[in-house]
Design an enzyme around this catalytic site. Structure first.
Site, PDB file in Angstrom:
ATOM      1  N   SER A 157       0.824  -1.204   0.000  1.00  0.00           N
ATOM      2  CA  SER A 157       0.000   0.000   0.000  1.00  0.00           C
ATOM      3  C   SER A 157       0.867   1.267   0.000  1.00  0.00           C
ATOM      4  O   SER A 157       1.657   1.473  -0.916  1.00  0.00           O
ATOM      5  CB  SER A 157      -0.974  -0.044   1.185  1.00  0.00           C
ATOM      6  N   ASP A 249      -9.891  -4.170  -5.061  1.00  0.00           N
ATOM      7  CA  ASP A 249      -9.201  -3.055  -4.421  1.00  0.00           C
ATOM      8  C   ASP A 249      -9.215  -1.860  -5.371  1.00  0.00           C
ATOM      9  O   ASP A 249      -8.893  -2.004  -6.563  1.00  0.00           O
ATOM     10  CB  ASP A 249      -7.758  -3.486  -4.122  1.00  0.00           C
ATOM     11  N   HIS A 279      -8.268  -4.974  -0.451  1.00  0.00           N
ATOM     12  CA  HIS A 279      -7.109  -4.286   0.103  1.00  0.00           C
ATOM     13  C   HIS A 279      -6.784  -4.837   1.493  1.00  0.00           C
ATOM     14  O   HIS A 279      -7.678  -5.202   2.257  1.00  0.00           O
ATOM     15  CB  HIS A 279      -7.393  -2.785   0.187  1.00  0.00           C
TER      16      HIS A 279
END
Length: 315
Positions: A157, A249, A279
């Site tokens: 991320s 995601d 995610h």
């Protein structure tokens, strides 16, 4: 696009432990809630990994790192893992077991640099900490028992965002030569989160707007090549990559776009969009067989980028 088996339970438990509006609460509470996910989804540190806190120097600064050393490393390659958390939440503790597993499954020494966090320390503070730690690690490669020419930069991320930026900085500044990048759900264009965006499971538009404002409070910063590499970044000379995206995601498009950019510059890249995943799904590796499989392949491919055997990555 159905969820993978077990993920709805994972999502429900995440939302109970850390409500979707957590980012509207006081900063200390946000960080406490995020740390609480380690209690909601507890994992043991692998028995074959030794963990040591250490310090490296870069210029006049001393930078904290955490070293994860497998009992029987398969080689002298190194994985440097940059944690996610939107630059705002997270710590060495929130990702401790993930990084320990990364070391165990890859069979490689793995180092997690610590770094300053937004909003107290906006861009480029965290990025400079991570780049400085990388440089310090290379200087002390002999003491750390690693090969400075076989380093893979990794992250998830926002940590994957910094991994890409650190690779660019190393190239631009004549710094350490990386041999690979292993990224999970990288966020590489923050301009689309300045005032809008789409909700997705475990990652709302409001959360991303908040992270963007914290990390790049100056509107002009959001398009910086090291903040949003997809906008103005230069891709030549970057190392080969393994990109793990998640089908459900909202950041999946970033991974796909980055893979195209690398391929256009004839850089080897393997992009895998994991079906039915969301995610931050790595925390669900004990609940969902598809997550476990994706995580095992990620660890294996990171090891391959460091040019070592994969025999530990399949266990």
């Amino acid at each position: 696009m159905p969820l993978a088996d077990g993920l709805q339970t994972f999502i429900d438990r995440c939302n109970r432990a850390m409500p979707p509006d957590f980012y509207t609460r006081p900063l200390a509470e946000q960080r406490a809630l995020y740390l609480g996910l380690t209690r909601e989804f507890p994992y043991d540190v692998p028995s074959d990994v030794t963990i040591t806190d250490d310090v490296v120097a870069h210029g006049r600064r001393r930078l904290s790192i955490r070293v994860y050393r497998p009992r029987a490393p398969v080689g002298r390659g190194l994985l440097v893992y940059l944690r996610g958390g939107g630059f705002v939440v997270g710590s060495l503790e929130t990702h401790n077991t993930v990084v320990a597993e990364f070391a165990s499954r890859s069979g490689l020494v793995t180092i997690a640099p610590d770094f300053r966090m937004a909003p107290e320390h906006p861009f480029p503070a965290a990025l400079e900490d991570c780049y400085g730690a990388l440089c310090g690690i290379v200087v002390e490669a002999a003491r750390l028992g690693i090969d400075p020419d076989r380093i893979v930069i990794a992250g998830d991320s926002s940590g994957a965002n910094m991994a890409v930026a650190v690779a660019m900085m190393a190239r631009d500044r004549g710094g350490p030569r990386l041999c690979g990048q292993a990224l999970i759900s990288p966020v590489l264009d923050f301009t689309r989160w300045r005032r809008s965006g789409a909700d997705a499971p475990l990652l709302t538009a409001g959360e991303m707007e908040y992270y963007t404002a914290c990390y790049a409070p100056d509107p002009g910063q959001v398009a910086h090549p090291y903040v949003s590499p997809l906008l103005r970044g230069a891709f030549d000379g970057l190392p080969p990559a393994y990109l793990m995206g998640a089908e459900l995601d909202s950041l999946c498009v970033d991974a796909e776009a980055y893979a195209r950019c690398l391929r256009e510059h004839r850089i080897a890249v393997d992009l895998v969009i994991e079906p039915g995943l969301v995610h931050s799904a790595v925390r669900a590796r004990g609940l969902c067989p598809q997550v476990e499989d994706a995580w095992a392949r990620y660890c294996s491919r990171a090891a391959r980028l460091a040019c070592v055997e994969e025999r530990h990555a399949s266990k």
